[in-house]
Design a protein around this motif. Structure first.
Motif, PDB file in Angstrom:
ATOM      1  N   GLY A  43      15.945  77.929 -35.665  1.00  0.00           N
ATOM      2  CA  GLY A  43      14.789  78.239 -36.501  1.00  0.00           C
ATOM      3  C   GLY A  43      14.533  77.233 -37.602  1.00  0.00           C
ATOM      4  N   ASP A  44      15.511  76.346 -37.883  1.00  0.00           N
ATOM      5  CA  ASP A  44      15.298  75.325 -38.906  1.00  0.00           C
ATOM      6  C   ASP A  44      14.266  74.306 -38.433  1.00  0.00           C
ATOM      7  OD1 ASP A  44      17.090  76.439 -40.627  1.00  0.00           O
ATOM      8  OD2 ASP A  44      18.702  74.994 -40.265  1.00  0.00           O
ATOM      9  N   THR A  45      13.448  73.842 -39.364  1.00  0.00           N
ATOM     10  CA  THR A  45      12.395  72.871 -39.058  1.00  0.00           C
ATOM     11  C   THR A  45      12.909  71.448 -39.244  1.00  0.00           C
ATOM     12  OG1 THR A  45      10.643  74.411 -39.722  1.00  0.00           O
ATOM     13  CG2 THR A  45      10.099  72.068 -39.714  1.00  0.00           C
ATOM     14  N   VAL A  46      12.637  70.597 -38.258  1.00  0.00           N
ATOM     15  CA  VAL A  46      12.961  69.177 -38.372  1.00  0.00           C
ATOM     16  C   VAL A  46      11.825  68.462 -39.092  1.00  0.00           C
ATOM     17  CG1 VAL A  46      13.591  67.078 -37.122  1.00  0.00           C
ATOM     18  CG2 VAL A  46      14.268  69.313 -36.210  1.00  0.00           C
ATOM     19  N   GLU A 104      19.562  71.736 -29.379  1.00  0.00           N
ATOM     20  CA  GLU A 104      18.247  71.608 -28.730  1.00  0.00           C
ATOM     21  C   GLU A 104      17.144  71.738 -29.766  1.00  0.00           C
ATOM     22  OE1 GLU A 104      15.671  73.949 -25.279  1.00  0.00           O
ATOM     23  OE2 GLU A 104      17.871  73.940 -25.195  1.00  0.00           O
ATOM     24  N   VAL A 105      16.140  70.868 -29.635  1.00  0.00           N
ATOM     25  CA  VAL A 105      14.964  70.886 -30.511  1.00  0.00           C
ATOM     26  C   VAL A 105      13.719  70.986 -29.642  1.00  0.00           C
ATOM     27  CG1 VAL A 105      13.562  69.514 -32.117  1.00  0.00           C
ATOM     28  CG2 VAL A 105      16.051  69.603 -32.393  1.00  0.00           C
ATOM     29  N   HIS A 106      12.763  71.817 -30.065  1.00  0.00           N
ATOM     30  CA  HIS A 106      11.493  71.948 -29.357  1.00  0.00           C
ATOM     31  C   HIS A 106      10.371  71.307 -30.166  1.00  0.00           C
ATOM     32  CE1 HIS A 106      12.616  75.664 -26.670  1.00  0.00           C
ATOM     33  NE2 HIS A 106      13.392  74.612 -26.479  1.00  0.00           N
ATOM     34  N   LEU A 107       9.522  70.564 -29.472  1.00  0.00           N
ATOM     35  CA  LEU A 107       8.286  70.069 -30.063  1.00  0.00           C
ATOM     36  C   LEU A 107       7.188  71.069 -29.729  1.00  0.00           C
ATOM     37  CD1 LEU A 107       8.340  66.231 -29.281  1.00  0.00           C
ATOM     38  CD2 LEU A 107       9.246  67.455 -31.269  1.00  0.00           C
ATOM     39  N   LEU A 108       6.511  71.580 -30.756  1.00  0.00           N
ATOM     40  CA  LEU A 108       5.546  72.656 -30.589  1.00  0.00           C
ATOM     41  C   LEU A 108       4.216  72.288 -31.229  1.00  0.00           C
ATOM     42  CD1 LEU A 108       7.897  75.576 -31.679  1.00  0.00           C
ATOM     43  CD2 LEU A 108       7.316  74.978 -29.323  1.00  0.00           C
ATOM     44  N   ARG A 109       3.139  72.786 -30.620  1.00  0.00           N
ATOM     45  CA  ARG A 109       1.820  72.658 -31.227  1.00  0.00           C
ATOM     46  C   ARG A 109       1.170  74.032 -31.206  1.00  0.00           C
ATOM     47  NH1 ARG A 109      -1.117  67.864 -28.973  1.00  0.00           N
ATOM     48  NH2 ARG A 109       0.314  66.797 -30.362  1.00  0.00           N
ATOM     49  N   CYS A 110       0.595  74.419 -32.326  1.00  0.00           N
ATOM     50  CA  CYS A 110      -0.014  75.744 -32.459  1.00  0.00           C
ATOM     51  C   CYS A 110      -1.406  75.752 -31.830  1.00  0.00           C
ATOM     52  CB  CYS A 110      -0.098  76.129 -33.929  1.00  0.00           C
ATOM     53  SG  CYS A 110      -0.669  77.816 -34.209  1.00  0.00           S
ATOM     54  N   THR A 111      -1.696  76.803 -31.056  1.00  0.00           N
ATOM     55  CA  THR A 111      -3.012  76.955 -30.446  1.00  0.00           C
ATOM     56  C   THR A 111      -3.956  77.636 -31.434  1.00  0.00           C
ATOM     57  OG1 THR A 111      -2.560  79.155 -29.538  1.00  0.00           O
ATOM     58  CG2 THR A 111      -1.886  77.246 -28.216  1.00  0.00           C
ATOM     59  N   PRO A 112      -5.282  77.565 -31.205  1.00  0.00           N
ATOM     60  CA  PRO A 112      -6.228  78.266 -32.089  1.00  0.00           C
ATOM     61  C   PRO A 112      -5.975  79.768 -32.159  1.00  0.00           C
ATOM     62  CG  PRO A 112      -7.391  76.665 -30.738  1.00  0.00           C
ATOM     63  CD  PRO A 112      -5.979  76.719 -30.222  1.00  0.00           C
ATOM     64  N   GLY A 113      -5.393  80.320 -31.092  1.00  0.00           N
ATOM     65  CA  GLY A 113      -5.097  81.747 -31.080  1.00  0.00           C
ATOM     66  C   GLY A 113      -3.812  82.119 -31.781  1.00  0.00           C
ATOM     67  N   GLY A 114      -3.091  81.125 -32.296  1.00  0.00           N
ATOM     68  CA  GLY A 114      -1.861  81.405 -33.030  1.00  0.00           C
ATOM     69  C   GLY A 114      -0.595  81.294 -32.223  1.00  0.00           C
ATOM     70  N   ALA A 174       3.655  55.869 -36.315  1.00  0.00           N
ATOM     71  CA  ALA A 174       2.543  56.774 -36.617  1.00  0.00           C
ATOM     72  C   ALA A 174       2.435  57.039 -38.118  1.00  0.00           C
ATOM     73  CB  ALA A 174       2.719  58.091 -35.867  1.00  0.00           C
ATOM     74  N   ALA A 175       1.212  57.358 -38.556  1.00  0.00           N
ATOM     75  CA  ALA A 175       0.999  57.698 -39.967  1.00  0.00           C
ATOM     76  C   ALA A 175       1.498  59.095 -40.277  1.00  0.00           C
ATOM     77  CB  ALA A 175      -0.485  57.586 -40.315  1.00  0.00           C
ATOM     78  N   ASN A 176       1.468  59.975 -39.278  1.00  0.00           N
ATOM     79  CA  ASN A 176       1.955  61.345 -39.469  1.00  0.00           C
ATOM     80  C   ASN A 176       2.340  61.948 -38.131  1.00  0.00           C
ATOM     81  OD1 ASN A 176      -0.638  62.420 -38.372  1.00  0.00           O
ATOM     82  ND2 ASN A 176      -1.438  61.640 -40.298  1.00  0.00           N
ATOM     83  N   TYR A 177       3.088  63.032 -38.188  1.00  0.00           N
ATOM     84  CA  TYR A 177       3.491  63.730 -36.974  1.00  0.00           C
ATOM     85  C   TYR A 177       2.320  64.548 -36.429  1.00  0.00           C
ATOM     86  CZ  TYR A 177       8.412  62.697 -37.997  1.00  0.00           C
ATOM     87  OH  TYR A 177       9.600  62.071 -38.230  1.00  0.00           O
ATOM     88  N   HIS A 178       2.253  64.659 -35.110  1.00  0.00           N
ATOM     89  CA  HIS A 178       1.164  65.381 -34.464  1.00  0.00           C
ATOM     90  C   HIS A 178       1.598  66.740 -33.921  1.00  0.00           C
ATOM     91  CE1 HIS A 178      -1.388  61.869 -34.815  1.00  0.00           C
ATOM     92  NE2 HIS A 178      -0.411  61.123 -34.315  1.00  0.00           N
ATOM     93  N   CYS A 179       2.800  67.171 -34.261  1.00  0.00           N
ATOM     94  CA  CYS A 179       3.295  68.470 -33.813  1.00  0.00           C
ATOM     95  C   CYS A 179       4.420  68.912 -34.747  1.00  0.00           C
ATOM     96  CB  CYS A 179       3.791  68.395 -32.364  1.00  0.00           C
ATOM     97  SG  CYS A 179       5.176  67.239 -32.133  1.00  0.00           S
ATOM     98  N   ASP A 180       4.953  70.096 -34.504  1.00  0.00           N
ATOM     99  CA  ASP A 180       6.119  70.593 -35.233  1.00  0.00           C
ATOM    100  C   ASP A 180       7.372  70.380 -34.393  1.00  0.00           C
ATOM    101  OD1 ASP A 180       4.322  71.526 -37.143  1.00  0.00           O
ATOM    102  OD2 ASP A 180       4.304  73.562 -36.341  1.00  0.00           O
ATOM    103  N   ALA A 181       8.502  70.231 -35.045  1.00  0.00           N
ATOM    104  CA  ALA A 181       9.791  70.153 -34.356  1.00  0.00           C
ATOM    105  C   ALA A 181      10.719  71.187 -34.973  1.00  0.00           C
ATOM    106  CB  ALA A 181      10.396  68.757 -34.479  1.00  0.00           C
ATOM    107  N   VAL A 182      11.285  72.046 -34.105  1.00  0.00           N
ATOM    108  CA  VAL A 182      12.105  73.162 -34.570  1.00  0.00           C
ATOM    109  C   VAL A 182      13.383  73.233 -33.742  1.00  0.00           C
ATOM    110  CG1 VAL A 182      12.192  75.659 -34.899  1.00  0.00           C
ATOM    111  CG2 VAL A 182      10.035  74.449 -35.237  1.00  0.00           C
ATOM    112  N   ALA A 183      14.508  73.439 -34.403  1.00  0.00           N
ATOM    113  CA  ALA A 183      15.772  73.645 -33.706  1.00  0.00           C
ATOM    114  C   ALA A 183      15.792  75.050 -33.108  1.00  0.00           C
ATOM    115  CB  ALA A 183      16.947  73.462 -34.663  1.00  0.00           C
ATOM    116  N   VAL A 184      16.230  75.158 -31.861  1.00  0.00           N
ATOM    117  CA  VAL A 184      16.308  76.482 -31.225  1.00  0.00           C
ATOM    118  C   VAL A 184      17.763  76.896 -30.983  1.00  0.00           C
ATOM    119  CG1 VAL A 184      14.034  76.304 -30.156  1.00  0.00           C
ATOM    120  CG2 VAL A 184      16.047  75.486 -28.912  1.00  0.00           C
ATOM    121  N   LYS A 185      18.685  75.999 -31.260  1.00  0.00           N
ATOM    122  CA  LYS A 185      20.118  76.269 -31.185  1.00  0.00           C
ATOM    123  C   LYS A 185      20.769  75.623 -32.410  1.00  0.00           C
ATOM    124  CE  LYS A 185      20.346  76.054 -26.102  1.00  0.00           C
ATOM    125  NZ  LYS A 185      20.978  75.349 -24.949  1.00  0.00           N
TER     126      LYS A 185
END
Length: 204
Positions: A30-33, A50-60, A80-91
């Motif tokens: 649950g920690d954010t990278v 393990e880390v997941h790269l996630l992008r939020c949809t308009p529906g949440g 890149a100037a900025n990240y285009h997604c979120d990265a979260v540890a799942v383990k």
């Protein structure tokens, strides 16, 4: 999240002095990278966990872009100037964190390092193309078969994550994945033993 000093566990082609300069970062599930829109300050390598790269949809909801185990996180963001997604540890996860400018300077200095980095990026492009090819398939059955053919060996696939995470990677709801797996098993096309799935080429 804490930092310490440990022997590096990273690809052998990374220069030793760069590995020595890196920090070790430990994350809990649950920690954010990093989060979408923030400026990259480091290049991170997943040593364990393990880390997941996630992008939020308009529906949440969340779209799973990539699962990283023993690999770099969002390696293309080095320029890149900025990240285009979120990265979260799942383990429980251990990262090797390289300072971005130091990493880029090492690439400029070493032809061997730059060549190995380019080869790794090319491999990632091939992976993304395969993923796009899979997501273009309309049927859940075809996506499952495609994944097993590409990521498994001799018709056998051992899942390293949860089936819910696999469903996200396939672009399916977990309910749709479970239904299709049950259907394939009932029809004699698939055998499931825990996290090991076997595609049966011919049915008796």
């Amino acid at each position: 999240m804490s930092a310490g000093v440990e022997p590096p566990v990273t690809p052998a082609w990374i220069p030793a002095d760069l590995c020595r300069s890196a920090r070790v970062v430990r994350l809990l599930p649950g920690d954010t990278v990093f989060t979408q829109g923030t400026k990259p300050e480091s290049v991170d390598y997943v040593q364990a966990g393990e880390v997941h790269l996630l992008r939020c949809t308009p529906g949440g909801g969340d779209i799973l872009l990539h699962r990283i185990q023993n690999g770099f996180i969002a390696e293309a963001s080095i320029d890149a100037a900025n990240y285009h997604c979120d990265a979260v540890a799942v383990k429980v996860t251990t990262l090797r964190r390289f300072e971005r400018q130091r990493f880029r300077a090492a690439l400029d200095r070493s032809l061997d390092f730059r060549s190995a980095w380019s080869a790794m990026l090319a491999q990632e492009i091939r992976r993304l193309r395969t993923q796009c090819e899979r997501l273009a398939l309309n049927k859940a059955r075809d996506r499952i078969a495609h994944y097993m053919a590409c990521e498994g060996q001799d018709g056998i696939l051992e899942l390293t994550g949860t089936r819910k995470a696999w469903a996200q990677e396939l672009g399916l709801t977990h309910e749709a994945l479970y239904r299709e797996l049950s259907r394939l098993k009932a029809q004699g096309w698939l055998r499931m033993e825990g996290n090991v799935l076997t595609w049966i080429q011919s049915r008796s």
